[in-house]
Design a protein around this motif. Sequence first.
Motif, PDB file in Angstrom:
ATOM      1  N   THR A 136     115.915  12.151 -21.796  1.00 11.01           N
ATOM      2  CA  THR A 136     115.023  12.134 -22.999  1.00 11.01           C
ATOM      3  C   THR A 136     115.403  11.424 -24.005  1.00 11.01           C
ATOM      4  O   THR A 136     116.511  11.385 -24.544  1.00 11.01           O
ATOM      5  CB  THR A 136     114.620  13.544 -23.248  1.00 11.01           C
ATOM      6  OG1 THR A 136     115.603  14.247 -24.129  1.00 11.01           O
ATOM      7  CG2 THR A 136     113.966  14.295 -22.071  1.00 11.01           C
ATOM      8  N   SER A 171     109.234  17.869 -27.625  1.00 13.99           N
ATOM      9  CA  SER A 171     109.978  18.438 -26.304  1.00 13.99           C
ATOM     10  C   SER A 171     108.893  19.487 -25.604  1.00 13.99           C
ATOM     11  O   SER A 171     108.109  20.073 -26.193  1.00 13.99           O
ATOM     12  CB  SER A 171     111.253  19.206 -26.285  1.00 13.99           C
ATOM     13  OG  SER A 171     111.237  20.413 -27.287  1.00 13.99           O
ATOM     14  N   ASP A 172     108.946  19.626 -24.467  1.00 14.49           N
ATOM     15  CA  ASP A 172     108.162  20.811 -23.577  1.00 14.49           C
ATOM     16  C   ASP A 172     108.360  22.065 -24.035  1.00 14.49           C
ATOM     17  O   ASP A 172     107.534  22.774 -24.337  1.00 14.49           O
ATOM     18  CB  ASP A 172     108.409  20.706 -22.039  1.00 14.49           C
ATOM     19  CG  ASP A 172     108.180  19.135 -21.729  1.00 14.49           C
ATOM     20  OD1 ASP A 172     107.236  18.458 -22.064  1.00 14.49           O
ATOM     21  OD2 ASP A 172     108.727  19.107 -20.361  1.00 14.49           O
ATOM     22  N   TRP A 173     109.673  22.447 -24.467  1.00 17.26           N
ATOM     23  CA  TRP A 173     109.803  23.753 -25.063  1.00 17.26           C
ATOM     24  C   TRP A 173     109.080  23.900 -26.438  1.00 17.26           C
ATOM     25  O   TRP A 173     108.451  25.088 -26.587  1.00 17.26           O
ATOM     26  CB  TRP A 173     111.250  23.983 -25.115  1.00 17.26           C
ATOM     27  CG  TRP A 173     111.438  25.273 -25.977  1.00 17.26           C
ATOM     28  CD1 TRP A 173     111.454  26.558 -25.711  1.00 17.26           C
ATOM     29  CD2 TRP A 173     111.994  25.332 -27.335  1.00 17.26           C
ATOM     30  NE1 TRP A 173     111.777  27.543 -26.709  1.00 17.26           N
ATOM     31  CE2 TRP A 173     112.151  26.651 -27.579  1.00 17.26           C
ATOM     32  CE3 TRP A 173     112.364  24.324 -28.475  1.00 17.26           C
ATOM     33  CZ2 TRP A 173     112.390  27.178 -29.024  1.00 17.26           C
ATOM     34  CZ3 TRP A 173     112.319  24.827 -29.638  1.00 17.26           C
ATOM     35  CH2 TRP A 173     112.533  26.217 -30.035  1.00 17.26           C
ATOM     36  N   GLN A 219     106.695  22.440 -27.668  1.00 12.76           N
ATOM     37  CA  GLN A 219     105.053  22.443 -27.729  1.00 12.76           C
ATOM     38  C   GLN A 219     104.477  23.432 -26.860  1.00 12.76           C
ATOM     39  O   GLN A 219     103.273  23.754 -27.142  1.00 12.76           O
ATOM     40  CB  GLN A 219     104.768  20.877 -26.842  1.00 12.76           C
ATOM     41  CG  GLN A 219     104.952  19.527 -27.727  1.00 12.76           C
ATOM     42  CD  GLN A 219     104.425  18.459 -27.239  1.00 12.76           C
ATOM     43  OE1 GLN A 219     104.376  18.269 -26.116  1.00 12.76           O
ATOM     44  NE2 GLN A 219     104.226  17.545 -28.230  1.00 12.76           N
ATOM     45  N   ALA A 220     105.203  24.034 -25.902  1.00 14.41           N
ATOM     46  CA  ALA A 220     104.737  25.443 -25.272  1.00 14.41           C
ATOM     47  C   ALA A 220     104.670  26.583 -26.438  1.00 14.41           C
ATOM     48  O   ALA A 220     104.164  27.423 -26.151  1.00 14.41           O
ATOM     49  CB  ALA A 220     105.426  25.613 -23.992  1.00 14.41           C
ATOM     50  N   LYS A 227     101.669  25.407 -31.004  1.00 17.88           N
ATOM     51  CA  LYS A 227     100.656  24.710 -30.997  1.00 17.88           C
ATOM     52  C   LYS A 227      99.575  24.308 -31.894  1.00 17.88           C
ATOM     53  O   LYS A 227      99.736  24.925 -32.858  1.00 17.88           O
ATOM     54  CB  LYS A 227      99.850  25.231 -29.615  1.00 17.88           C
ATOM     55  CG  LYS A 227     100.709  25.232 -28.356  1.00 17.88           C
ATOM     56  CD  LYS A 227      99.833  25.896 -27.201  1.00 17.88           C
ATOM     57  CE  LYS A 227     100.725  26.018 -25.881  1.00 17.88           C
ATOM     58  NZ  LYS A 227     100.008  26.818 -24.939  1.00 17.88           N
TER      59      LYS A 227
END
Length: 235
Positions: free
Chosen positions: A128, A193-195, A197-198, A201
């Motif tokens: 990434t 990053s996915d972490w 954004q999860a 929000k």
Amino acid sequence: MPSDVEYSPVGEGLGMRDYWLYVWLRRTAVIAAHVTGLGLTLIISLLSRPGTSLFSWHPLCMSVAYCLCMTEGILLFSAEGCPFCFKSRKCKVRLHWFCQALVLIAAATGLGFMLASKNVSELPHLVTWHSWLGISTLTATVLQAACGVCLIFPKLLRLSSSPLRLKLKLYHATCGLLVYLLATVTVVSAMFSDWFQATVKGVAWWGFLLLPLFPALVVMNQITNAYLPRKRITS
């Protein structure tokens, strides 16, 4: 006839320091940068829930390193709004080095946890933009620290003359600004990053995206005002 006055750094030549509003705005900005760095570190620490996984220690260590320690290590040289009451520059330099040593320790620890997490999960490394920026930031931090060591121990490079030491100080400050801006970009990229954004929000995510930019602006203003070439003001 034009008359020369003493050299003045950028922003002071127009007599802006004579205005109380300007002074208090600068002081408020520096204090807000302290609060932002500390607040961002605390919030990321809570969001990462350290101890729940190997990865959970990575955001904690990196936020402590760059959002807190590096920010405080630079802002303590600010004349406005610095919480430290040290008058001696020697004491400030020592505290600066203590903060930068903590940066290296915390960043290396965070990197170690990330590598361990990737290995346990059998995930590939450096896939990434955030990971590449992180490695670049850590490398630049190590090189910047090495430059600082040469300033504290000038005999290492045989810097006996004052002009050479002054040039090295200028390079150290300039490169330090670049490292801090690179660290800011890395922190901002982590929010994509996915972490993250999860975890965060909506409107809150946009707020977090802007938070690291404010201390960066204050640090940039501090270093440029202190080290930009001084010019002669005429009237």
